[in-house]
Design a protein around this motif. Structure first.
Motif, PDB file in Angstrom:
ATOM      1  N   THR A 194       9.430   8.275   3.535  1.00  0.00           N
ATOM      2  CA  THR A 194       9.658   9.517   4.262  1.00  0.00           C
ATOM      3  C   THR A 194       8.811  10.633   3.669  1.00  0.00           C
ATOM      4  OG1 THR A 194      11.474  10.187   2.834  1.00  0.00           O
ATOM      5  CG2 THR A 194      12.020   8.798   4.721  1.00  0.00           C
ATOM      6  N   TRP A 195       8.819  11.772   4.348  1.00  0.00           N
ATOM      7  CA  TRP A 195       8.137  12.945   3.813  1.00  0.00           C
ATOM      8  C   TRP A 195       8.903  13.385   2.566  1.00  0.00           C
ATOM      9  CZ3 TRP A 195       3.477  14.416   4.147  1.00  0.00           C
ATOM     10  CH2 TRP A 195       3.073  15.740   3.885  1.00  0.00           C
ATOM     11  N   PHE A 196       8.521  14.469   1.979  1.00  0.00           N
ATOM     12  CA  PHE A 196       9.118  14.916   0.736  1.00  0.00           C
ATOM     13  C   PHE A 196      10.638  15.000   0.828  1.00  0.00           C
ATOM     14  CE2 PHE A 196       5.974  15.861  -2.303  1.00  0.00           C
ATOM     15  CZ  PHE A 196       4.823  16.240  -1.625  1.00  0.00           C
TER      16      PHE A 196
ATOM     17  N   GLY B 296      -1.773  14.436  -1.942  1.00  0.00           N
ATOM     18  CA  GLY B 296      -1.689  15.117  -3.226  1.00  0.00           C
ATOM     19  C   GLY B 296      -0.750  16.301  -3.250  1.00  0.00           C
ATOM     20  N   TYR B 297      -0.014  16.538  -2.156  1.00  0.00           N
ATOM     21  CA  TYR B 297       0.972  17.628  -2.166  1.00  0.00           C
ATOM     22  C   TYR B 297       2.022  17.332  -3.229  1.00  0.00           C
ATOM     23  CZ  TYR B 297      -0.846  18.980   2.453  1.00  0.00           C
ATOM     24  OH  TYR B 297      -1.634  19.365   3.491  1.00  0.00           O
ATOM     25  N   THR B 298       2.489  18.381  -3.910  1.00  0.00           N
ATOM     26  CA  THR B 298       3.458  18.193  -4.986  1.00  0.00           C
ATOM     27  C   THR B 298       4.684  19.083  -4.816  1.00  0.00           C
ATOM     28  OG1 THR B 298       2.312  19.823  -6.363  1.00  0.00           O
ATOM     29  CG2 THR B 298       1.703  17.513  -6.667  1.00  0.00           C
ATOM     30  N   ASP B 299       5.755  18.688  -5.471  1.00  0.00           N
ATOM     31  CA  ASP B 299       7.007  19.448  -5.468  1.00  0.00           C
ATOM     32  C   ASP B 299       7.643  19.264  -6.835  1.00  0.00           C
ATOM     33  OD1 ASP B 299      10.247  19.159  -3.838  1.00  0.00           O
ATOM     34  OD2 ASP B 299       9.198  20.940  -4.569  1.00  0.00           O
ATOM     35  N   TYR B 300       8.263  20.336  -7.357  1.00  0.00           N
ATOM     36  CA  TYR B 300       8.854  20.281  -8.686  1.00  0.00           C
ATOM     37  C   TYR B 300      10.245  20.898  -8.693  1.00  0.00           C
ATOM     38  CZ  TYR B 300       4.098  19.399 -10.349  1.00  0.00           C
ATOM     39  OH  TYR B 300       2.850  18.858 -10.568  1.00  0.00           O
ATOM     40  N   ALA B 301      11.082  20.368  -9.541  1.00  0.00           N
ATOM     41  CA  ALA B 301      12.367  21.007  -9.805  1.00  0.00           C
ATOM     42  C   ALA B 301      12.103  22.291 -10.585  1.00  0.00           C
ATOM     43  CB  ALA B 301      13.263  20.082 -10.608  1.00  0.00           C
TER      44      ALA B 301
ATOM     45  N   THR C 189       0.848  -1.187   0.000  1.00  0.00           N
ATOM     46  CA  THR C 189       0.000   0.000   0.000  1.00  0.00           C
ATOM     47  C   THR C 189       0.886   1.240   0.000  1.00  0.00           C
ATOM     48  OG1 THR C 189      -1.705  -1.166   1.264  1.00  0.00           O
ATOM     49  CG2 THR C 189      -1.793   1.242   1.224  1.00  0.00           C
ATOM     50  N   PHE C 190       0.661   2.120  -0.961  1.00  0.00           N
ATOM     51  CA  PHE C 190       1.510   3.292  -1.116  1.00  0.00           C
ATOM     52  C   PHE C 190       0.851   4.572  -0.616  1.00  0.00           C
ATOM     53  CE2 PHE C 190       5.198   1.715  -3.264  1.00  0.00           C
ATOM     54  CZ  PHE C 190       4.785   0.541  -3.853  1.00  0.00           C
ATOM     55  N   THR C 191      -0.256   4.457   0.072  1.00  0.00           N
ATOM     56  CA  THR C 191      -0.986   5.664   0.467  1.00  0.00           C
ATOM     57  C   THR C 191      -0.193   6.535   1.428  1.00  0.00           C
ATOM     58  OG1 THR C 191      -2.114   4.365   2.142  1.00  0.00           O
ATOM     59  CG2 THR C 191      -3.282   4.734   0.068  1.00  0.00           C
ATOM     60  N   THR C 192       0.766   5.967   2.159  1.00  0.00           N
ATOM     61  CA  THR C 192       1.581   6.767   3.077  1.00  0.00           C
ATOM     62  C   THR C 192       2.936   7.113   2.472  1.00  0.00           C
ATOM     63  OG1 THR C 192       2.451   4.779   4.121  1.00  0.00           O
ATOM     64  CG2 THR C 192       0.475   5.772   5.103  1.00  0.00           C
ATOM     65  N   TYR C 193       3.097   6.883   1.214  1.00  0.00           N
ATOM     66  CA  TYR C 193       4.367   7.108   0.543  1.00  0.00           C
ATOM     67  C   TYR C 193       4.360   8.405  -0.258  1.00  0.00           C
ATOM     68  CZ  TYR C 193       6.595   2.632   1.520  1.00  0.00           C
ATOM     69  OH  TYR C 193       7.216   1.582   2.144  1.00  0.00           O
ATOM     70  N   THR C 194       5.562   8.881  -0.521  1.00  0.00           N
ATOM     71  CA  THR C 194       5.787   9.925  -1.504  1.00  0.00           C
ATOM     72  C   THR C 194       6.349   9.266  -2.751  1.00  0.00           C
ATOM     73  OG1 THR C 194       6.169  11.701   0.093  1.00  0.00           O
ATOM     74  CG2 THR C 194       7.175  11.951  -2.080  1.00  0.00           C
ATOM     75  N   MET C 195       5.775   9.597  -3.893  1.00  0.00           N
ATOM     76  CA  MET C 195       6.223   9.061  -5.174  1.00  0.00           C
ATOM     77  C   MET C 195       6.983  10.143  -5.915  1.00  0.00           C
ATOM     78  SD  MET C 195       4.944   6.070  -4.871  1.00  0.00           S
ATOM     79  CE  MET C 195       5.244   5.398  -6.512  1.00  0.00           C
ATOM     80  N   GLY C 196       8.106   9.762  -6.468  1.00  0.00           N
ATOM     81  CA  GLY C 196       8.926  10.748  -7.166  1.00  0.00           C
ATOM     82  C   GLY C 196       9.272  10.320  -8.579  1.00  0.00           C
ATOM     83  N   TRP C 197       9.552  11.323  -9.396  1.00  0.00           N
ATOM     84  CA  TRP C 197      10.132  11.093 -10.725  1.00  0.00           C
ATOM     85  C   TRP C 197      11.530  11.716 -10.740  1.00  0.00           C
ATOM     86  CZ3 TRP C 197       8.317   8.074 -14.550  1.00  0.00           C
ATOM     87  CH2 TRP C 197       6.967   7.726 -14.552  1.00  0.00           C
TER      88      TRP C 197
END
Length: 123
Positions: free
Chosen positions: A101-103, A56-61, A28-36
């Motif tokens: 972990t968090w972001f 749904g929080y996001t972060d971008y380069a 289950t990935f609901t507590t995960y942060t997914m990155g590209w």
């Protein structure tokens, strides 16, 4: 067994668009942060974007902000990277990754990785 499987990479002309997909399975990935992340030949792997699965929080380069959009579909266990206004410098192998972990923008903080999908942008 955790699996991240990317798809959607291909050859595209500058100014074009692509959507990458990452299908996650094995937990289950609901507590995960997914990155590209992406890695060009001869260069280090670099952070592109991340999304906190549940919130749904996001972060971008900075190099992709305003052109790329990360999103997720909970029903399909899939994370997307919509890439618009592509530039030749976006050419790279793109990887999906997951961290509990968090972001973080540090690739060392990610626990799971996909095999990558190649994006080539021609000028």
């Amino acid at each position: 067994q955790v699996q991240l499987v990317e798809s959607g990479g291909e050859l595209v002309q500058a100014g074009g668009s692509l959507r990458l997909s990452c299908v996650a399975s094995g937990r289950t990935f609901t507590t995960y942060t997914m990155g590209w992340f992406r890695q060009a030949p001869g260069k280090e792997r670099e952070f592109v974007a991340a999304i906190r699965w549940s919130l749904g929080y996001t972060d971008y380069a900075g190099s992709v902000k305003g052109r790329f959009t990360i999103s997720r579909d909970n029903t399909k266990n899939t994370v997307y990277l919509q890439m618009n206004s592509l530039k030749p410098e976006d050419t790279a192998e793109y990887y999906c990754a997951a961290t509990s972990t968090w972001f973080t923008r540090d690739s060392r903080g990610y626990d799971y990785w996909g095999q990558g999908t190649q994006v080539t942008v021609s000028s």
